[in-house]
Design a protein around this motif. Structure first.
Motif, PDB file in Angstrom:
ATOM      1  N   ASN A 155      44.764  42.086  -2.413  1.00  0.00           N
ATOM      2  CA  ASN A 155      45.841  41.434  -3.165  1.00  0.00           C
ATOM      3  C   ASN A 155      46.932  40.888  -2.244  1.00  0.00           C
ATOM      4  N   GLY A 156      46.530  40.452  -1.037  1.00  0.00           N
ATOM      5  CA  GLY A 156      47.504  39.932  -0.084  1.00  0.00           C
ATOM      6  C   GLY A 156      48.347  41.014   0.557  1.00  0.00           C
ATOM      7  N   GLN A 157      47.954  42.271   0.429  1.00  0.00           N
ATOM      8  CA  GLN A 157      48.748  43.397   0.910  1.00  0.00           C
ATOM      9  C   GLN A 157      47.912  44.276   1.847  1.00  0.00           C
ATOM     10  N   ALA A 197      52.445  38.471   6.260  1.00  0.00           N
ATOM     11  CA  ALA A 197      51.137  39.076   6.511  1.00  0.00           C
ATOM     12  C   ALA A 197      50.707  38.833   7.951  1.00  0.00           C
ATOM     13  N   ARG A 202      42.457  44.595   3.603  1.00  0.00           N
ATOM     14  CA  ARG A 202      43.554  43.993   2.855  1.00  0.00           C
ATOM     15  C   ARG A 202      43.105  43.771   1.417  1.00  0.00           C
ATOM     16  N   LEU A 211      39.743  35.829  -1.138  1.00  0.00           N
ATOM     17  CA  LEU A 211      40.842  34.943  -1.521  1.00  0.00           C
ATOM     18  C   LEU A 211      40.828  33.628  -0.755  1.00  0.00           C
ATOM     19  N   GLU A 212      40.130  33.608   0.369  1.00  0.00           N
ATOM     20  CA  GLU A 212      40.115  32.392   1.185  1.00  0.00           C
ATOM     21  C   GLU A 212      39.547  31.221   0.368  1.00  0.00           C
ATOM     22  N   ASP A 229      40.989  40.680  -0.123  1.00  0.00           N
ATOM     23  CA  ASP A 229      41.522  39.466   0.496  1.00  0.00           C
ATOM     24  C   ASP A 229      40.426  38.579   1.063  1.00  0.00           C
ATOM     25  N   SER A 261      49.595  39.611  -6.235  1.00  0.00           N
ATOM     26  CA  SER A 261      50.030  40.963  -5.852  1.00  0.00           C
ATOM     27  C   SER A 261      49.744  41.949  -6.975  1.00  0.00           C
ATOM     28  N   THR A 265      50.350  33.576  -3.367  1.00  0.00           N
ATOM     29  CA  THR A 265      50.242  34.929  -2.813  1.00  0.00           C
ATOM     30  C   THR A 265      50.998  35.936  -3.671  1.00  0.00           C
TER      31      THR A 265
END
Length: 346
Positions: free
Chosen positions: A280-282, A209, A278, A120-121, A117, A141, A137
């Motif tokens: 994959n957004g998880q 999240a 974190r 990902l920003e 993650d 996943s 998002t």
């Protein structure tokens, strides 16, 4: 400024080229990851694509935006990789003293890797075309990326470009060197194939999240897992919970068989400490096996998928992915353990 940078880059100015491409680098890496399913493969192909873009910049005529031109190069490099790839092979079970239950089935996507993650920003807050169908998002996943991997390469490319990024059909046709009708046909088949894999209708959404609900569920999982409390762990799982362990092909579906797997693991005497991160957004955790010496060795990374107030999937990856998340291969002695060891008689 943009035209000046392009002119300078076309004249061989490497700094100008970096200034042009750097704003797009993260989103292009995520694009490669969606198509390839492997963080390492995505980085390798992106590097090759950017080198090709540097060498071919003289052919950029400005008819499309630079971003679209870069997507064309990157997408075709991914397609080349998919068509010629010797994907990472499946591994065999190698945990001594633990005999896993009979799997529900054997997984196809053993090359899957998680995406940090932290990277990902700025990569999924990108401008999307009006025809995008998926939240950014959702489309990063693990379930979504896994489902993409079983599509034929061209269908995969068309679906990501059209439904995830929202490029127009004529733009996608130009990128892939095919007709608009071919794009429409591939998209129809890709949507049907994806729908068979993603059965998300009428299911509770995950908590947001970083929300108190997510934090509470994650804290319960950590407590149950670190204390090897099978009853508490099972209480957190949905009836149809799914567990996978790429590159091991073993997959387990259903609370009973997943509970049996965890009971066998803990029954061998193994105990773990979990370090949050974190992917994959998880929610995700580096898992560290406690050793008699007190040093804890990284054994892998767990990524959780949540549904409502329960865990609906657990994916365990090898410890080779830990450095991508800034996690060490091992953790030092806990302070209290160190004190006990120092006080022990010789």
């Amino acid at each position: 400024m943009g035209a000046d940078l392009i002119s300078r880059a076309q004249a061989g100015d490497g700094e100008a080229f970096r200034a042009l491409t750097e704003p797009h680098r993260r989103e292009l890496q995520v694009h490669c990851y969606r198509m390839l399913g492997s963080f390492q493969d995505a980085e390798d192909v992106l590097q090759e694509a950017l080198l090709a873009a540097w060498r071919g910049l003289g052919g950029f005529d400005g008819r499309a935006s630079l971003r679209t031109w870069l997507y064309r190069i990157v997408t075709n490099r991914c397609l080349d990789a998919l068509r010629s790839a010797s994907r990472r092979p499946a591994k065999v079970w190698d945990i001594p003293g633990v005999e896993p239950p009979e799997p529900t089935r054997l997984g196809e996507v053993v090359w899957l890797e998680p995406y940090p993650d932290a990277l990902l920003e700025g990569a999924i807050q990108v401008p999307l075309g009006p025809e995008a169908r998926y939240e950014q998002t959702e489309s990063i996943s693990l379930a979504f990326v896994t489902a993409l991997q079983v599509l034929p390469p061209r269908q995969l490319a068309v679906l990501v470009l059209r439904d995830v990024l929202g490029f127009r059909a004529d733009e996608v046709a130009d990128m892939l060197g095919v007709t608009v009708e071919s794009v429409k046909s591939a998209l129809k088949r890709a949507r049907a194939g994806l729908q068979r894999r993603l059965t998300v209708a009428d299911r509770e959404p995950p908590p947001a999240a970083g929300s108190p609900a997510e934090d509470a569920l994650v804290a319960k999982f950590v407590s149950a897992y670190e204390s090897a409390d099978i009853a508490a762990l099972v209480a957190l799982l949905t009836d149809d919970v799914f567990m996978s362990m790429p590159p091991l092909p073993l997959e387990y579906e259903g609370r009973d068989v997943v509970a049996r797997f965890c009971a066998d693991l803990f029954g061998s005497g193994r105990r773990f400490d979990l370090v949050p991160t974190r992917a994959n957004g998880q929610p995700a955790f580096g898992a560290y096996l406690r050793a008699p010496t007190g040093i804890r060795h990284g054994t892998g990374l767990y990524v959780l998928a949540l549904r409502g107030d329960r865990i609906c999937a657990m994916t365990r990856f090898e410890n080779s992915v830990l450095p991508s998340f800034g996690l060490p291969r091992s953790l030092p002695l806990p302070p209290e353990t160190g004190m006990k060891l120092r006080r022990s008689p010789m």
